[in-house]
Design a protein around this motif. Structure first.
Motif, PDB file in Angstrom:
ATOM      1  N   TYR A 273       0.844  -1.205   0.000  1.00  0.00           N
ATOM      2  CA  TYR A 273       0.000   0.000   0.000  1.00  0.00           C
ATOM      3  C   TYR A 273       0.874   1.247   0.000  1.00  0.00           C
ATOM      4  CZ  TYR A 273      -2.427   3.937   2.094  1.00  0.00           C
ATOM      5  OH  TYR A 273      -2.881   5.202   2.360  1.00  0.00           O
ATOM      6  N   PHE A 274       1.884   1.280   0.852  1.00  0.00           N
ATOM      7  CA  PHE A 274       2.727   2.476   0.950  1.00  0.00           C
ATOM      8  C   PHE A 274       3.588   2.663  -0.303  1.00  0.00           C
ATOM      9  CE2 PHE A 274       1.552   1.844   5.340  1.00  0.00           C
ATOM     10  CZ  PHE A 274       1.315   3.144   5.766  1.00  0.00           C
ATOM     11  N   GLU A 275       3.934   1.570  -0.978  1.00  0.00           N
ATOM     12  CA  GLU A 275       4.660   1.703  -2.239  1.00  0.00           C
ATOM     13  C   GLU A 275       3.754   2.267  -3.337  1.00  0.00           C
ATOM     14  OE1 GLU A 275       6.194  -2.147  -3.089  1.00  0.00           O
ATOM     15  OE2 GLU A 275       7.941  -1.925  -1.777  1.00  0.00           O
ATOM     16  N   ILE A 276       2.516   1.772  -3.394  1.00  0.00           N
ATOM     17  CA  ILE A 276       1.578   2.191  -4.444  1.00  0.00           C
ATOM     18  C   ILE A 276       1.077   3.611  -4.224  1.00  0.00           C
ATOM     19  CG2 ILE A 276      -0.727   1.738  -5.400  1.00  0.00           C
ATOM     20  CD1 ILE A 276      -0.165  -1.262  -4.846  1.00  0.00           C
ATOM     21  N   VAL A 277       0.798   3.955  -2.987  1.00  0.00           N
ATOM     22  CA  VAL A 277       0.157   5.231  -2.692  1.00  0.00           C
ATOM     23  C   VAL A 277       1.165   6.330  -2.371  1.00  0.00           C
ATOM     24  CG1 VAL A 277      -1.403   6.410  -1.099  1.00  0.00           C
ATOM     25  CG2 VAL A 277      -1.980   4.130  -1.943  1.00  0.00           C
ATOM     26  N   TRP A 278       2.180   6.008  -1.569  1.00  0.00           N
ATOM     27  CA  TRP A 278       3.085   7.042  -1.061  1.00  0.00           C
ATOM     28  C   TRP A 278       4.509   6.922  -1.598  1.00  0.00           C
ATOM     29  CZ3 TRP A 278       0.228  10.574   1.247  1.00  0.00           C
ATOM     30  CH2 TRP A 278      -0.965  10.187   1.847  1.00  0.00           C
ATOM     31  N   ASN A 279       4.743   5.922  -2.436  1.00  0.00           N
ATOM     32  CA  ASN A 279       6.079   5.714  -3.009  1.00  0.00           C
ATOM     33  C   ASN A 279       7.131   5.542  -1.915  1.00  0.00           C
ATOM     34  OD1 ASN A 279       7.855   5.394  -5.174  1.00  0.00           O
ATOM     35  ND2 ASN A 279       8.393   7.570  -5.223  1.00  0.00           N
ATOM     36  N   GLN A 280       6.748   4.781  -0.890  1.00  0.00           N
ATOM     37  CA  GLN A 280       7.652   4.495   0.229  1.00  0.00           C
ATOM     38  C   GLN A 280       7.906   2.992   0.262  1.00  0.00           C
ATOM     39  OE1 GLN A 280       5.655   6.020   3.683  1.00  0.00           O
ATOM     40  NE2 GLN A 280       5.974   8.163   3.118  1.00  0.00           N
ATOM     41  N   SER A 281       9.165   2.594   0.257  1.00  0.00           N
ATOM     42  CA  SER A 281       9.497   1.183   0.092  1.00  0.00           C
ATOM     43  C   SER A 281       9.810   0.451   1.389  1.00  0.00           C
ATOM     44  CB  SER A 281      10.697   1.043  -0.863  1.00  0.00           C
ATOM     45  OG  SER A 281      11.815   1.756  -0.351  1.00  0.00           O
ATOM     46  N   GLU A 282       9.848   1.143   2.532  1.00  0.00           N
ATOM     47  CA  GLU A 282      10.200   0.439   3.770  1.00  0.00           C
ATOM     48  C   GLU A 282       9.074  -0.517   4.188  1.00  0.00           C
ATOM     49  OE1 GLU A 282       8.681   4.546   5.214  1.00  0.00           O
ATOM     50  OE2 GLU A 282       9.805   3.725   3.519  1.00  0.00           O
ATOM     51  N   LYS A 283       9.463  -1.544   4.929  1.00  0.00           N
ATOM     52  CA  LYS A 283       8.502  -2.557   5.364  1.00  0.00           C
ATOM     53  C   LYS A 283       7.534  -1.952   6.384  1.00  0.00           C
ATOM     54  CE  LYS A 283       8.654  -6.489   4.604  1.00  0.00           C
ATOM     55  NZ  LYS A 283       7.952  -7.291   3.582  1.00  0.00           N
ATOM     56  N   ARG A 284       6.252  -2.211   6.180  1.00  0.00           N
ATOM     57  CA  ARG A 284       5.220  -1.713   7.092  1.00  0.00           C
ATOM     58  C   ARG A 284       4.289  -2.863   7.465  1.00  0.00           C
ATOM     59  NH1 ARG A 284       4.114   3.961   7.291  1.00  0.00           N
ATOM     60  NH2 ARG A 284       5.835   5.081   6.327  1.00  0.00           N
ATOM     61  N   ARG A 285       3.795  -2.829   8.704  1.00  0.00           N
ATOM     62  CA  ARG A 285       2.818  -3.822   9.141  1.00  0.00           C
ATOM     63  C   ARG A 285       1.699  -3.106   9.890  1.00  0.00           C
ATOM     64  NH1 ARG A 285       5.055  -8.677   8.223  1.00  0.00           N
ATOM     65  NH2 ARG A 285       3.541  -9.878   9.398  1.00  0.00           N
ATOM     66  N   SER A 286       0.519  -3.693   9.815  1.00  0.00           N
ATOM     67  CA  SER A 286      -0.623  -3.158  10.540  1.00  0.00           C
ATOM     68  C   SER A 286      -1.238  -4.278  11.367  1.00  0.00           C
ATOM     69  CB  SER A 286      -1.673  -2.607   9.562  1.00  0.00           C
ATOM     70  OG  SER A 286      -2.842  -2.212  10.247  1.00  0.00           O
ATOM     71  N   PHE A 287      -1.471  -4.008  12.636  1.00  0.00           N
ATOM     72  CA  PHE A 287      -2.087  -5.011  13.510  1.00  0.00           C
ATOM     73  C   PHE A 287      -3.604  -4.824  13.446  1.00  0.00           C
ATOM     74  CE2 PHE A 287       2.231  -4.848  14.922  1.00  0.00           C
ATOM     75  CZ  PHE A 287       2.527  -6.163  15.260  1.00  0.00           C
TER      76      PHE A 287
END
Length: 643
Positions: A273-287
């Motif tokens: 989601y963050f790559e597609i929307v915000w062009n951010q490549s770091e790993k993200r997780r949501s609980f």
């Protein structure tokens, strides 16, 4: 000059905190001069036409003492124009904003003075392109829409064997949908504060109706919507039925799974989601347990999910016009909702002129003085609490709009220049517009240094905001409160105090709640609640509403009465065609700010019951209409007096 005399008379009893307001009033009076009291021919024409509109909303077959809401608003649902931008509530009229936007669209002189003429020309180009487009029926099979769908996940119902399930990700396709404001499997929740992060919530399933209720009518409405889109691609009826059955099966399993899932947080990878929307490549997780639940169902029904998301994107692009005559209204609504910072700036410049500021500040000050007098007289506040309440009344600052909001709006407006209006393809223009609208919504998140807490779109201008800054109460008056049904300079003052004055008094009273909140049960222990009050389910909410509303009502009515005495206002001043005295116009002005189309708002009749509860406990109302004991508004001779 008369305004100057009133300011001078009142200034004798001013506190140091209130003196700047009177000095501001004085400066406005010197600027405006005698024209403050002039009513132009245009004002006179407006007054007559608005009086006819007011009268058309009323049900004159009902006596005001029997049911004042029905008397003031009973015909509203029959009169409301059938326009694209629905008007379910007089206090929040979407199509008033449309009318304002249409007028401002041609104000190049105003735009040039504010240095936003380039942006206004973009708005004009989009509006004209929209008017010239073929939008009814919706061209779902336009190749530009189909190419977009194929680029973000595909449309198996249309592409058949060419669609590859192994390359499909429901999560990624939903992320792409958020870029166009479409409702996918989940939705992004943008941060309200600079230090917070984007979070996720699952969307309800369906198009025209929420499938969470699992009702037959919801299935029928959603089936009709999907069938319309699928027929645009010349699919066979058998294929259409197969696709719809697959989507319904996915929905049913999702609803069943939702009942089973543990509510404990489950880690879910949201990096894409963050790559597609915000062009951010770091790993993200949501609980998020809901995302985990939807994932379990989506991976079992990839084809149905892809078809559903493809149609959700079409649904977002669809003007959903019932008739070609609605296209002009639709184009106006799309323009002002997507480019709202531009029209908000133009409207603010047009609305907050010196004439309006002067009179509104005068109304504010008179309501403040009345509330202060009421607080001085109450016996249910301890001495220390009373002092705190009086300090809050006196120290409250009133602003026209928010400086922070204005700053953010100025930064958002240049975004409009990015909109490409494609002359030979409204579909591409439509996609570009929706991307622009989403980008403006995400502006603060993309620019955290310029982040403004709780920013509001232009649609939220019909209200008052209140806040506490350094222990100082601040009330921000939005530009929409200087429009009907709250205010117009040509109205009798009695109506202005009933509508705008009551709204101001209500918010001022709200600031008094904190020192006396613990007194509510004691204050209301002897109250005999009327039938209207009992419609408000919670006892505490009944207490809060009556506390706040009755304070706003009493302070506004006393300010109205004081104004008439100070200005020697004509006691027979009326609205043309309405045989109502000033005190009666006060209550009519108040009531018509909350007229609802009860058919459209059947789920929430609270404003109606609040109004009736307030008025049945108002002795001022009973005297104004000479209501006899035993009437609907006065069933007994006992009222619940607070102020």
């Amino acid at each position: 000059m008369e305004l100057f005399k009133r300011i001078f008379r009142c200034s004798i009893s001013l506190s140091l905190v209130e003196l700047p307001i009177y000095l501001l009033l004085l400066s406005f009076s010197l600027t405006i001069g005698n024209e403050q009291k002039e009513i132009t021919n245009s004002d006179s024409d407006y007054l007559h036409s608005h009086a006819e509109l007011i009268k058309s909303y009323m049900n004159l077959s009902v006596a005001p003492c029997d049911d004042f809401y029905e008397y003031a608003c009973g015909n509203f649902e029959n009169i409301r124009p059938d326009r694209y931008s629905r008007r379910e509530n007089l206090g929040k009229p979407g199509y008033v904003l449309d009318d304002i936007a249409k007028e401002l669209l041609h104000r190049m002189d105003l735009a040039e003075s504010l240095n936003v003429s380039r942006e206004l020309r973009v708005a004009q180009r989009f509006y004209n392109a929209c008017l010239e487009a073929d939008l009814h029926p919706f061209p779902a099979a336009d190749p530009h829409y189909l190419n977009l769908i194929r680029s973000i996940g595909g449309f198996p119902a249309v592409d058949g064997a060419a669609w590859n399930a192994s390359n499909f990700s429901w999560f990624n396709m939903s992320a792409h949908l958020t870029n166009f404001g479409a409702r996918g499997i989940y939705n992004e929740v943008l941060p309200k504060y600079e230090e917070s992060e984007v979070s996720f919530e699952v969307n309800y399933l369906g198009f025209d109706a929420n499938m969470k209720k699992n009702q037959s009518w919801a299935y029928k409405r959603n089936e009709r919507r999907m069938r319309g889109y699928l027929r645009s691609f010349n699919l066979t009826e058998a294929k259409i039925a197969e696709v719809i059955d697959g989507v319904f099966e996915f929905w049913r399993e999702a609803l069943e799974e939702e009942m089973k899932i543990s509510r404990h947080g489950v880690a879910f990878d949201v990096t894409n989601y963050f790559e597609i929307v915000w062009n951010q490549s770091e790993k993200r997780r949501s609980f998020n347990p809901d995302l985990h639940m939807r994932d379990r169902v989506c991976i079992r029904h990839p084809e149905a999910v892809a078809n559903y998301l493809a149609m959700q994107l079409l649904y977002t692009f669809d003007a959903s016009l019932k008739d070609i005559k609605d296209q002009r209204d639709y184009c106006t609504t799309k323009m002002r909702t997507s480019m709202w910072p531009l029209f908000k700036k133009l409207h603010l410049a047009e609305s907050f002129g010196n004439r309006k500021r002067s009179e509104v500040l005068e109304i504010v000050q008179e309501v403040r003085n009345s509330l202060r007098t009421l607080v001085e007289k109450v016996t249910w506040l301890y001495s220390e609490e009373q002092k705190k309440a009086l300090l809050r009344v006196s120290s409250t600052e009133f602003h026209f709009g928010s400086p922070a909001e204005t700053s953010l709006t100025n930064q958002q407006i240049p975004e409009i220049l990015r909109l490409e209006v494609v002359d030979d393809s409204y579909a591409v223009t439509n996609m570009n517009l929706l991307r622009l609208q989403v980008d403006i919504q995400r502006f603060s998140t993309r620019h955290p240094r310029e982040h403004v807490n709780n920013t509001k779109p232009w649609e939220a201008i019909f209200g008052i905001d209140k806040s506490i800054t350094n222990d100082k109460p601040i009330v921000e008056i939005d530009a929409g409160l200087l429009e009907a049904p709250y205010y117009h300079r040509s109205w009798p003052h009695s109506m202005k105090f009933g509508s705008l004055g009551f709204t101001v008094g209500e918010h001022l009273t709200d600031f008094l709640l904190w020192p006396s909140f613990n007194k509510l049960d004691l204050l209301y222990k002897d109250c005999r609640w009327n039938n209207f009050s009992k419609q408000i389910e919670s006892k505490l909410i009944r207490q809060l509403y009556l506390y706040i509303d009755s304070g706003g009502l009493r302070s506004a009515f006393e300010a109205h009465r004081s104004h008439r005495i100070q200005t020697l206002e004509d006691p027979e001043q009326k609205m043309p065609g309405l045989d109502l005295l000033p005190d009666q116009l006060f209550f009519l002005g108040l009531a018509q700010t909350i007229c609802y189309d009860l058919r459209a708002a059947d789920w929430n009749r609270l404003p109606k019951y609040k109004l009736l509860s307030d008025l049945t406990n108002s002795e001022d109302f009973m005297r104004a209409f000479n209501c006899p004991v035993g009437s609907g508004m006065l069933p007994t001779n006992q009222t619940c007096q607070v102020w």
